[in-house]
Design a protein around this motif. Structure first.
Motif, PDB file in Angstrom:
ATOM      1  N   VAL A 186       0.868  -1.161   0.029  1.00 27.33           N
ATOM      2  CA  VAL A 186       0.016   0.053  -0.032  1.00 27.33           C
ATOM      3  C   VAL A 186       0.888   1.555   0.117  1.00 27.33           C
ATOM      4  O   VAL A 186       0.392   2.218  -0.941  1.00 27.33           O
ATOM      5  CB  VAL A 186      -0.905   0.053   1.040  1.00 27.33           C
ATOM      6  CG1 VAL A 186      -1.723   1.283   1.301  1.00 27.33           C
ATOM      7  CG2 VAL A 186      -1.729  -1.332   1.329  1.00 27.33           C
ATOM      8  N   MET A 203      -0.166   4.612   8.249  1.00 28.28           N
ATOM      9  CA  MET A 203      -1.576   4.349   7.996  1.00 28.28           C
ATOM     10  C   MET A 203      -2.055   3.682   6.674  1.00 28.28           C
ATOM     11  O   MET A 203      -1.824   4.474   5.705  1.00 28.28           O
ATOM     12  CB  MET A 203      -2.341   5.469   8.227  1.00 28.28           C
ATOM     13  CG  MET A 203      -3.743   5.607   7.946  1.00 28.28           C
ATOM     14  SD  MET A 203      -4.798   4.997   9.422  1.00 28.28           S
ATOM     15  CE  MET A 203      -5.555   3.812   8.733  1.00 28.28           C
ATOM     16  N   ALA A 204      -2.511   2.464   6.930  1.00 29.87           N
ATOM     17  CA  ALA A 204      -2.809   1.834   5.610  1.00 29.87           C
ATOM     18  C   ALA A 204      -3.692   0.827   5.682  1.00 29.87           C
ATOM     19  O   ALA A 204      -3.717  -0.068   6.818  1.00 29.87           O
ATOM     20  CB  ALA A 204      -1.529   1.425   4.917  1.00 29.87           C
ATOM     21  N   VAL A 205      -4.670   0.689   4.582  1.00 31.63           N
ATOM     22  CA  VAL A 205      -5.649  -0.510   4.599  1.00 31.63           C
ATOM     23  C   VAL A 205      -5.322  -1.276   3.259  1.00 31.63           C
ATOM     24  O   VAL A 205      -5.130  -0.455   2.265  1.00 31.63           O
ATOM     25  CB  VAL A 205      -6.949   0.093   4.752  1.00 31.63           C
ATOM     26  CG1 VAL A 205      -8.107  -1.038   4.402  1.00 31.63           C
ATOM     27  CG2 VAL A 205      -7.191   0.296   5.849  1.00 31.63           C
ATOM     28  N   GLN A 220     -10.404  -1.370   1.159  1.00 29.40           N
ATOM     29  CA  GLN A 220     -10.566   0.027   1.571  1.00 29.40           C
ATOM     30  C   GLN A 220     -12.151   0.516   1.369  1.00 29.40           C
ATOM     31  O   GLN A 220     -12.814  -0.228   1.028  1.00 29.40           O
ATOM     32  CB  GLN A 220      -9.545   1.038   0.657  1.00 29.40           C
ATOM     33  CG  GLN A 220      -8.177   0.510   1.006  1.00 29.40           C
ATOM     34  CD  GLN A 220      -7.384   1.541  -0.141  1.00 29.40           C
ATOM     35  OE1 GLN A 220      -7.799   2.107  -0.954  1.00 29.40           O
ATOM     36  NE2 GLN A 220      -6.031   1.471   0.127  1.00 29.40           N
ATOM     37  N   LYS A 221     -12.373   1.524   1.874  1.00 27.81           N
ATOM     38  CA  LYS A 221     -13.838   2.077   1.869  1.00 27.81           C
ATOM     39  C   LYS A 221     -14.696   1.201   2.825  1.00 27.81           C
ATOM     40  O   LYS A 221     -16.034   0.960   2.331  1.00 27.81           O
ATOM     41  CB  LYS A 221     -14.182   2.492   0.740  1.00 27.81           C
ATOM     42  CG  LYS A 221     -13.163   3.485  -0.182  1.00 27.81           C
ATOM     43  CD  LYS A 221     -13.611   5.072   0.232  1.00 27.81           C
ATOM     44  CE  LYS A 221     -12.757   5.918  -0.273  1.00 27.81           C
ATOM     45  NZ  LYS A 221     -12.637   6.286  -1.447  1.00 27.81           N
ATOM     46  N   LYS A 222     -14.415   0.453   3.578  1.00 27.00           N
ATOM     47  CA  LYS A 222     -15.300  -0.380   4.398  1.00 27.00           C
ATOM     48  C   LYS A 222     -15.260   0.001   5.932  1.00 27.00           C
ATOM     49  O   LYS A 222     -15.657  -0.803   6.701  1.00 27.00           O
ATOM     50  CB  LYS A 222     -14.941  -1.925   4.198  1.00 27.00           C
ATOM     51  CG  LYS A 222     -15.146  -2.402   2.816  1.00 27.00           C
ATOM     52  CD  LYS A 222     -14.619  -3.691   2.598  1.00 27.00           C
ATOM     53  CE  LYS A 222     -14.696  -3.919   1.296  1.00 27.00           C
ATOM     54  NZ  LYS A 222     -14.138  -5.425   0.832  1.00 27.00           N
ATOM     55  N   GLY A 223     -14.523   1.079   6.232  1.00 29.24           N
ATOM     56  CA  GLY A 223     -14.520   1.621   7.639  1.00 29.24           C
ATOM     57  C   GLY A 223     -13.524   1.067   8.437  1.00 29.24           C
ATOM     58  O   GLY A 223     -13.400   1.315   9.696  1.00 29.24           O
ATOM     59  N   GLY A 259     -10.230   1.751   8.220  1.00 32.66           N
ATOM     60  CA  GLY A 259      -9.176   2.965   8.165  1.00 32.66           C
ATOM     61  C   GLY A 259      -9.834   3.790   9.387  1.00 32.66           C
ATOM     62  O   GLY A 259      -9.049   4.114  10.603  1.00 32.66           O
ATOM     63  N   GLU A 260     -10.999   4.064   9.403  1.00 31.67           N
ATOM     64  CA  GLU A 260     -11.715   4.733  10.577  1.00 31.67           C
ATOM     65  C   GLU A 260     -11.376   4.330  11.691  1.00 31.67           C
ATOM     66  O   GLU A 260     -11.071   4.767  12.857  1.00 31.67           O
ATOM     67  CB  GLU A 260     -13.097   5.078  10.270  1.00 31.67           C
ATOM     68  CG  GLU A 260     -13.843   5.869  11.381  1.00 31.67           C
ATOM     69  CD  GLU A 260     -15.224   6.395  10.898  1.00 31.67           C
ATOM     70  OE1 GLU A 260     -15.362   6.272   9.761  1.00 31.67           O
ATOM     71  OE2 GLU A 260     -15.883   6.590  11.828  1.00 31.67           O
ATOM     72  N   ARG A 280      -0.587  12.269   3.358  1.00 33.10           N
ATOM     73  CA  ARG A 280      -0.888  12.151   1.693  1.00 33.10           C
ATOM     74  C   ARG A 280      -1.913  13.029   1.394  1.00 33.10           C
ATOM     75  O   ARG A 280      -2.966  12.826   1.799  1.00 33.10           O
ATOM     76  CB  ARG A 280      -0.774  10.784   1.143  1.00 33.10           C
ATOM     77  CG  ARG A 280       0.520  10.027   1.484  1.00 33.10           C
ATOM     78  CD  ARG A 280       0.047   8.437   0.771  1.00 33.10           C
ATOM     79  NE  ARG A 280       1.355   7.820   1.354  1.00 33.10           N
ATOM     80  CZ  ARG A 280       2.067   6.628   0.501  1.00 33.10           C
ATOM     81  NH1 ARG A 280       1.474   6.409  -0.470  1.00 33.10           N
ATOM     82  NH2 ARG A 280       3.086   6.050   0.782  1.00 33.10           N
ATOM     83  N   ALA A 308      -3.911  12.511  -1.068  1.00 38.10           N
ATOM     84  CA  ALA A 308      -4.870  11.905  -1.429  1.00 38.10           C
ATOM     85  C   ALA A 308      -5.906  11.324  -0.310  1.00 38.10           C
ATOM     86  O   ALA A 308      -6.959  11.148  -0.248  1.00 38.10           O
ATOM     87  CB  ALA A 308      -4.590  10.721  -2.338  1.00 38.10           C
ATOM     88  N   GLY A 328      -8.933  14.022   2.725  1.00 36.61           N
ATOM     89  CA  GLY A 328     -10.341  13.910   2.950  1.00 36.61           C
ATOM     90  C   GLY A 328     -10.949  12.980   3.926  1.00 36.61           C
ATOM     91  O   GLY A 328     -11.806  13.203   4.694  1.00 36.61           O
ATOM     92  N   PHE A 329     -10.120  11.854   3.961  1.00 36.62           N
ATOM     93  CA  PHE A 329     -10.211  10.839   5.068  1.00 36.62           C
ATOM     94  C   PHE A 329     -10.155  11.289   6.285  1.00 36.62           C
ATOM     95  O   PHE A 329     -10.964  11.382   7.343  1.00 36.62           O
ATOM     96  CB  PHE A 329      -9.307   9.698   4.573  1.00 36.62           C
ATOM     97  CG  PHE A 329      -9.361   8.577   5.708  1.00 36.62           C
ATOM     98  CD1 PHE A 329     -10.313   7.965   6.199  1.00 36.62           C
ATOM     99  CD2 PHE A 329      -7.855   8.507   6.577  1.00 36.62           C
ATOM    100  CE1 PHE A 329     -10.142   6.861   7.302  1.00 36.62           C
ATOM    101  CE2 PHE A 329      -7.967   7.666   7.676  1.00 36.62           C
ATOM    102  CZ  PHE A 329      -8.998   6.875   7.955  1.00 36.62           C
ATOM    103  N   TYR A 330      -9.022  12.084   6.705  1.00 33.17           N
ATOM    104  CA  TYR A 330      -8.773  12.374   8.066  1.00 33.17           C
ATOM    105  C   TYR A 330      -9.613  13.734   8.413  1.00 33.17           C
ATOM    106  O   TYR A 330     -10.099  13.982   9.512  1.00 33.17           O
ATOM    107  CB  TYR A 330      -7.484  13.121   8.081  1.00 33.17           C
ATOM    108  CG  TYR A 330      -6.105  11.941   8.056  1.00 33.17           C
ATOM    109  CD1 TYR A 330      -6.186  10.754   8.814  1.00 33.17           C
ATOM    110  CD2 TYR A 330      -5.342  11.746   6.934  1.00 33.17           C
ATOM    111  CE1 TYR A 330      -5.366  10.010   8.858  1.00 33.17           C
ATOM    112  CE2 TYR A 330      -4.434  10.891   6.740  1.00 33.17           C
ATOM    113  CZ  TYR A 330      -4.486   9.720   7.758  1.00 33.17           C
ATOM    114  OH  TYR A 330      -3.440   8.852   7.727  1.00 33.17           O
ATOM    115  N   LYS A 366     -12.708  13.750   7.486  1.00 35.59           N
ATOM    116  CA  LYS A 366     -14.054  13.409   8.316  1.00 35.59           C
ATOM    117  C   LYS A 366     -13.774  12.981   9.774  1.00 35.59           C
ATOM    118  O   LYS A 366     -14.774  12.716  10.386  1.00 35.59           O
ATOM    119  CB  LYS A 366     -14.108  11.971   7.345  1.00 35.59           C
ATOM    120  CG  LYS A 366     -14.830  12.400   5.938  1.00 35.59           C
ATOM    121  CD  LYS A 366     -15.715  11.038   5.452  1.00 35.59           C
ATOM    122  CE  LYS A 366     -16.794  11.884   4.493  1.00 35.59           C
ATOM    123  NZ  LYS A 366     -17.452  10.929   3.675  1.00 35.59           N
TER     124      LYS A 366
END
Ligand SMILES: CC(C)(COP(=O)(O)OP(=O)(O)OC[C@H]1O[C@@H](n2cnc3c(N)ncnc32)[C@H](O)[C@@H]1OP(=O)(O)O)[C@@H](O)C(=O)NCCC(=O)NCCS
Length: 145
Positions: free
Chosen positions: A19, A75-77, A82-85, A87-88, A111, A113, A116-118, A120
């Motif tokens: 990743v 931090m990596a999934v 990914q996008k399944k919760g 990382g959160e 990063r 990219a 936006g994740f952080y 949130k």
């Protein structure tokens, strides 16, 4: 079933390499300070498979006045998960760990990219983007917890 637990630094390479260091040698997955006694690595296991990681380094960034700080790194999934919760869940696990240790501020270089994740998760950027050699554009981000 999902389980998050502390893992040795070497185990993070299984996720760090595909990743965060795609196409690079395994040595590129070793981060300075990985094995210090106040560095912690957590892994998320989904049905027994390690699919996500996060590391916490006891590192002060002098930009922040707060004395009790920690830095998130690695931090990596896995792409397939990914996008399944997950990382959160890893960030929240790290935040709870910090609260127990009386750490008041979490910061990291994100990063572009992943900003936006952080956001949130209520992290804020500070200043302009900057380049980290061989990795790309990043923003300094933080949250008081
Ligand atoms: C960034 C990363 C860790 C996020 O993990 P994830 O498991 O995919 O994220 P989650 O599913 O927990 O996402 C939580 C929320 O953030 C959103 N989100 C996830 N990735 C995002 C992104 N890159 N940009 C904007 N929003 C994002 C999700 O849609 C979700 O929103 P919702 O609650 O409204 O549904 C993961 O995509 C990853 O490993 N990316 C590649 C490596 C990387 O960039 N690591 C960070 C280095 S600083």
């Amino acid at each position: 079933m999902n389980i998050i637990k502390e893992i040795p630094s070497k185990e993070t390479y299984i996720v760090r390499q595909p990743v965060l260091r795609k196409g690079k040698p395994i040595e590129s997955c070793i981060f300075e300070g990985d094995d210090l006694k106040d560095t912690y690595h957590f892994g998320l296991y989904n049905s027994g498979e390690l699919i996500g990681i996060i590391s916490l380094f006891t590192k002060i960034n002098s930009i922040f006045a707060e004395k009790n700080q920690a830095q998130i790194r690695g931090m990596a999934v896995l792409e397939s998960h990914q996008k399944k919760g997950f990382g959160e869940a890893l960030v929240k696990h790290c935040e709870n760990f910090c609260i127990e240790k009386d750490i008041k501020l979490i910061w990291f270089n994100a990063r572009t990219a992943a900003v936006g994740f952080y956001k949130k998760l209520n992290y804020q950027t500070v200043g302009k983007p900057f380049d980290i050699k061989d990795v790309g554009e990043h923003y300094l981000m933080y949250k008081e917890i």
